[in-house]
Scaffold this motif. Structure first.
Motif, mmCIF file in Angstrom:
data_model
loop_
_atom_site.group_PDB
_atom_site.id
_atom_site.type_symbol
_atom_site.label_atom_id
_atom_site.label_comp_id
_atom_site.label_asym_id
_atom_site.label_seq_id
_atom_site.Cartn_x
_atom_site.Cartn_y
_atom_site.Cartn_z
ATOM 1 N N VAL A 324 0.824 -1.199 0.000
ATOM 2 C CA VAL A 324 0.000 0.000 0.000
ATOM 3 C C VAL A 324 0.864 1.257 0.000
ATOM 4 C CG1 VAL A 324 -0.264 0.062 2.515
ATOM 5 C CG2 VAL A 324 -2.027 1.058 1.058
ATOM 6 N N ALA A 325 2.021 1.220 0.646
ATOM 7 C CA ALA A 325 2.904 2.389 0.649
ATOM 8 C C ALA A 325 3.411 2.681 -0.756
ATOM 9 C CB ALA A 325 4.068 2.160 1.612
ATOM 10 N N ARG A 326 3.834 1.650 -1.468
ATOM 11 C CA ARG A 326 4.338 1.849 -2.829
ATOM 12 C C ARG A 326 3.216 2.238 -3.787
ATOM 13 N NH1 ARG A 326 8.325 -3.127 -4.244
ATOM 14 N NH2 ARG A 326 7.960 -2.274 -6.338
ATOM 15 N N ALA A 327 2.035 1.620 -3.603
ATOM 16 C CA ALA A 327 0.897 1.977 -4.463
ATOM 17 C C ALA A 327 0.481 3.425 -4.230
ATOM 18 C CB ALA A 327 -0.275 1.039 -4.205
ATOM 19 N N ALA A 328 0.520 3.873 -2.978
ATOM 20 C CA ALA A 328 0.154 5.258 -2.678
ATOM 21 C C ALA A 328 1.114 6.230 -3.354
ATOM 22 C CB ALA A 328 0.141 5.477 -1.168
ATOM 23 N N LYS A 329 2.397 5.905 -3.322
ATOM 24 C CA LYS A 329 3.400 6.764 -3.952
ATOM 25 C C LYS A 329 3.202 6.802 -5.461
ATOM 26 C CE LYS A 329 8.402 7.469 -4.294
ATOM 27 N NZ LYS A 329 9.742 6.948 -3.874
ATOM 28 N N ALA A 330 2.983 5.618 -6.059
ATOM 29 C CA ALA A 330 2.779 5.566 -7.514
ATOM 30 C C ALA A 330 1.481 6.263 -7.897
ATOM 31 C CB ALA A 330 2.763 4.112 -7.982
ATOM 32 N N SER A 331 0.449 6.139 -7.078
ATOM 33 C CA SER A 331 -0.826 6.796 -7.367
ATOM 34 C C SER A 331 -0.666 8.310 -7.365
ATOM 35 C CB SER A 331 -1.875 6.387 -6.333
ATOM 36 O OG SER A 331 -2.194 5.020 -6.447
ATOM 37 N N GLU A 332 0.076 8.813 -6.413
ATOM 38 C CA GLU A 332 0.298 10.262 -6.353
ATOM 39 C C GLU A 332 1.064 10.739 -7.573
ATOM 40 O OE1 GLU A 332 2.190 13.618 -3.304
ATOM 41 O OE2 GLU A 332 2.210 11.485 -2.771
ATOM 42 N N THR A 333 2.059 9.976 -7.988
ATOM 43 C CA THR A 333 2.865 10.344 -9.154
ATOM 44 C C THR A 333 2.025 10.385 -10.421
ATOM 45 O OG1 THR A 333 4.861 9.374 -8.172
ATOM 46 C CG2 THR A 333 4.847 9.674 -10.566
ATOM 47 N N LYS A 334 1.097 9.430 -10.561
ATOM 48 C CA LYS A 334 0.310 9.303 -11.793
ATOM 49 C C LYS A 334 -1.077 9.944 -11.685
ATOM 50 C CE LYS A 334 2.684 5.392 -13.825
ATOM 51 N NZ LYS A 334 2.542 4.184 -14.665
ATOM 52 N N GLY A 335 -1.345 10.603 -10.583
ATOM 53 C CA GLY A 335 -2.628 11.283 -10.445
ATOM 54 C C GLY A 335 -3.802 10.353 -10.285
ATOM 55 N N VAL A 336 -3.571 9.168 -9.708
ATOM 56 C CA VAL A 336 -4.637 8.194 -9.501
ATOM 57 C C VAL A 336 -5.277 8.412 -8.133
ATOM 58 C CG1 VAL A 336 -5.072 5.736 -9.058
ATOM 59 C CG2 VAL A 336 -3.738 6.425 -11.043
ATOM 60 N N LYS A 337 -6.594 8.336 -8.082
ATOM 61 C CA LYS A 337 -7.339 8.503 -6.836
ATOM 62 C C LYS A 337 -7.449 7.137 -6.158
ATOM 63 C CE LYS A 337 -9.856 12.304 -8.952
ATOM 64 N NZ LYS A 337 -11.141 12.772 -9.503
ATOM 65 N N MET A 338 -6.842 7.011 -4.987
ATOM 66 C CA MET A 338 -6.779 5.734 -4.283
ATOM 67 C C MET A 338 -7.410 5.856 -2.907
ATOM 68 S SD MET A 338 -3.414 3.364 -3.476
ATOM 69 C CE MET A 338 -2.991 3.907 -1.826
ATOM 70 N N VAL A 339 -8.156 4.831 -2.498
ATOM 71 C CA VAL A 339 -8.751 4.806 -1.174
ATOM 72 C C VAL A 339 -8.264 3.571 -0.426
ATOM 73 C CG1 VAL A 339 -10.797 6.146 -1.749
ATOM 74 C CG2 VAL A 339 -10.834 3.676 -2.066
ATOM 75 N N THR A 340 -8.023 3.724 0.874
ATOM 76 C CA THR A 340 -7.514 2.624 1.690
ATOM 77 C C THR A 340 -8.302 2.550 3.001
ATOM 78 O OG1 THR A 340 -5.825 4.108 2.597
ATOM 79 C CG2 THR A 340 -5.188 2.726 0.724
ATOM 80 N N PRO A 341 -9.553 2.104 2.939
ATOM 81 C CA PRO A 341 -10.347 2.014 4.174
ATOM 82 C C PRO A 341 -9.798 0.950 5.103
ATOM 83 C CG PRO A 341 -11.470 0.905 2.382
ATOM 84 C CD PRO A 341 -10.285 1.588 1.764
ATOM 85 N N PRO A 342 -9.917 1.137 6.411
ATOM 86 C CA PRO A 342 -9.560 0.066 7.349
ATOM 87 C C PRO A 342 -10.440 -1.160 7.120
ATOM 88 C CG PRO A 342 -9.894 2.155 8.498
ATOM 89 C CD PRO A 342 -10.391 2.346 7.104
ATOM 90 N N ILE A 343 -9.985 -2.289 7.583
ATOM 91 C CA ILE A 343 -10.743 -3.527 7.456
ATOM 92 C C ILE A 343 -12.119 -3.356 8.117
ATOM 93 C CG2 ILE A 343 -10.853 -5.936 8.232
ATOM 94 C CD1 ILE A 343 -7.762 -5.944 7.971
ATOM 95 N N GLY A 344 -13.159 -3.685 7.360
ATOM 96 C CA GLY A 344 -14.517 -3.628 7.886
ATOM 97 C C GLY A 344 -15.248 -2.330 7.638
ATOM 98 N N GLN A 345 -14.522 -1.265 7.280
ATOM 99 C CA GLN A 345 -15.197 0.014 7.056
ATOM 100 C C GLN A 345 -15.961 -0.025 5.735
ATOM 101 O OE1 GLN A 345 -13.236 3.913 5.796
ATOM 102 N NE2 GLN A 345 -13.627 4.310 7.972
ATOM 103 N N THR A 346 -17.244 0.285 5.773
ATOM 104 C CA THR A 346 -18.083 0.310 4.572
ATOM 105 C C THR A 346 -18.011 1.697 3.953
ATOM 106 O OG1 THR A 346 -19.578 -1.346 5.490
ATOM 107 C CG2 THR A 346 -20.417 0.011 3.682
ATOM 108 N N ILE A 347 -17.647 1.748 2.678
ATOM 109 C CA ILE A 347 -17.585 3.033 1.993
ATOM 110 C C ILE A 347 -18.640 3.083 0.895
ATOM 111 C CG2 ILE A 347 -15.129 3.305 2.518
ATOM 112 C CD1 ILE A 347 -14.548 2.748 -0.438
ATOM 113 N N ILE A 348 -19.191 4.244 0.686
ATOM 114 C CA ILE A 348 -20.182 4.467 -0.358
ATOM 115 C C ILE A 348 -19.454 4.903 -1.623
ATOM 116 C CG2 ILE A 348 -22.265 5.730 -1.007
ATOM 117 C CD1 ILE A 348 -22.565 3.886 1.422
ATOM 118 N N ILE A 349 -19.785 4.279 -2.733
ATOM 119 C CA ILE A 349 -19.142 4.603 -4.002
ATOM 120 C C ILE A 349 -19.820 5.838 -4.576
ATOM 121 C CG2 ILE A 349 -18.634 3.777 -6.338
ATOM 122 C CD1 ILE A 349 -18.574 0.944 -5.142
#
Length: 366
Positions: A324-349
């Motif tokens: 997740v650390a490397r993906a976050a860095k690559a996402s920031e570099t490429k302008g990708v929107k990334m979400v990393t909810p804690p285990i069990g957290q329900t997110i609305i799309i």
């Protein structure tokens, strides 16, 4: 000499009997199944194969290197304390939502339908679950009995970290339908799932299910649950489209042009659940490196990416939070929107408005 031969024959017989009797291993496809599989473009020489050969450098020297690295270990291959969890929301009405349970297991609520993706809820991904270390979180953030009625279970392949005998036995009574790649149905049938509830599909096959449009799509990986069944069943990714949202679930895969092919045919996607973890340069053809995870998300034309296949088990040599650390860095570099909810957290799309998603780097402090 005769005694040695007798002992060897007995040991072989015990092994064969154990493989047949122990249900966790599942069941190999029947002769009728194999004749059916022979019609698949992915099936050749009595097994399923990748169109792009998956090369794994497993020479004797490399194998020794892997064993050395695993024995040597790292103090950060597992978190120092159990990972935080939140109580999921099991509301099947209203907005599209997703709840990640660690590794690749997720609950997707879309158009009022509840879909479980690779529901591995066991303590460890092994045919012998009482052996090995427990998942990082210590468990899952709910009792399985609390799950709502499940409209469909969607499986990507039959490896133990994705298809878990104990989990299927606990949920099968409340599942309407199982969508699986070719051959995986034999495991479920052995475990008591009625054949009428199971649909097996090949790559690029499209399915209509209670108002949802599904597509079984390619992945570059492999399959197998025992010592002699590699390639006996197919592996895949999945496209899930409803009236309000479009989701891509990558399954396990190395990086190949199939991601762009999927994006060109079915994109864009409101959310991608992209494999990100359990990688190594020595088996990069079957698992995405974190930077490739981000690129694959772009290839399928995803709007928001959620990295999966991490946060539960140690199946590779990297640090537990390196994916997740490397993906976050690559996402920031490429302008990708990334979400990393804690285990069990329900997110609305909510489309591509990443600001509306809860986002904390909880994995930095864990």
């Amino acid at each position: 000499m005769l005694l040695t031969i007798v002992i060897i024959v007995i040991l072989i017989g015990v092994y064969v009997l154990f493989m047949k009797v122990y249900p966790v291993f599942g069941r190999r496809p029947s002769e009728g199944d194999i004749r059916r599989f022979s019609q698949s473009p992915q099936y050749a020489q009595n097994k399923f194969e990748n169109p792009v050969p998956a090369m794994m450098n497993m020479s004797f020297r490399t194998t020794l290197g892997i064993l050395r690295d695993m024995i040597k270990g790292s103090p950060n291959r597992r978190p120092k304390s159990p990972l935080p969890m939140e109580r999921p929301q099991f509301n099947v009405n209203g907005d599209t939502s997703v709840t990640w349970f660690g590794h690749s297991a997720s609950l997707l609520i879309i158009d009022g339908k509840a879909l479980l993706l690779d529901p591995m809820f066991g303590r460890t991904p092994s045919p012998f679950p009482w052996i090995g270390k427990n998942r990082y979180s210590g468990g899952i953030p709910f009792e399985i009995a609390e799950l709502p009625q499940i409209d469909a279970v969607i499986l990507s392949h039959d490896h133990y970290d994705h298809l878990d005998y104990g989990s299927i036995m606990k949920i099968k009574h409340k599942v309407k339908r199982f969508f699986v790649p070719l051959g995986v149905g034999a495991h479920l049938i052995r475990w008591g799932v009625p054949a009428a509830k199971i649909e097996e599909h090949d790559w690029w096959e499209e399915i209509s299910f209670e108002g949802l449009d599904l597509a079984c799509t390619p992945a570059n990986h492999f399959s197998g649950r025992s010592t002699n069944d590699r390639g006996a069943t197919l592996w895949c990714s999945w496209v899930i489209k409803g009236e309000s949202s479009s989701i891509f679930f990558s399954g396990d895969s190395g990086y190949t042009p199939h991601f762009k092919q999927i994006g060109d045919k079915y994109g864009p996607f409101d959310l991608t659940l992209m494999e990100c973890g359990q990688y190594d340069e020595r088996w990069a053809d079957i698992h995405l490196m974190p930077e490739e995870t981000v690129q694959a998300h772009l290839d399928v034309k995803g709007k928001v990416m959620m990295p999966i296949h991490w946060g539960a088990f140690t199946l590779a040599i990297h640090d537990w939070n390196d994916p997740v650390a490397r993906a976050a860095k690559a996402s920031e570099t490429k302008g990708v929107k990334m979400v990393t909810p804690p285990i069990g957290q329900t997110i609305i799309i909510k489309g591509s408005d990443v600001q509306s998603y809860p986002k904390t780097n909880w994995w930095v402090q864990a």
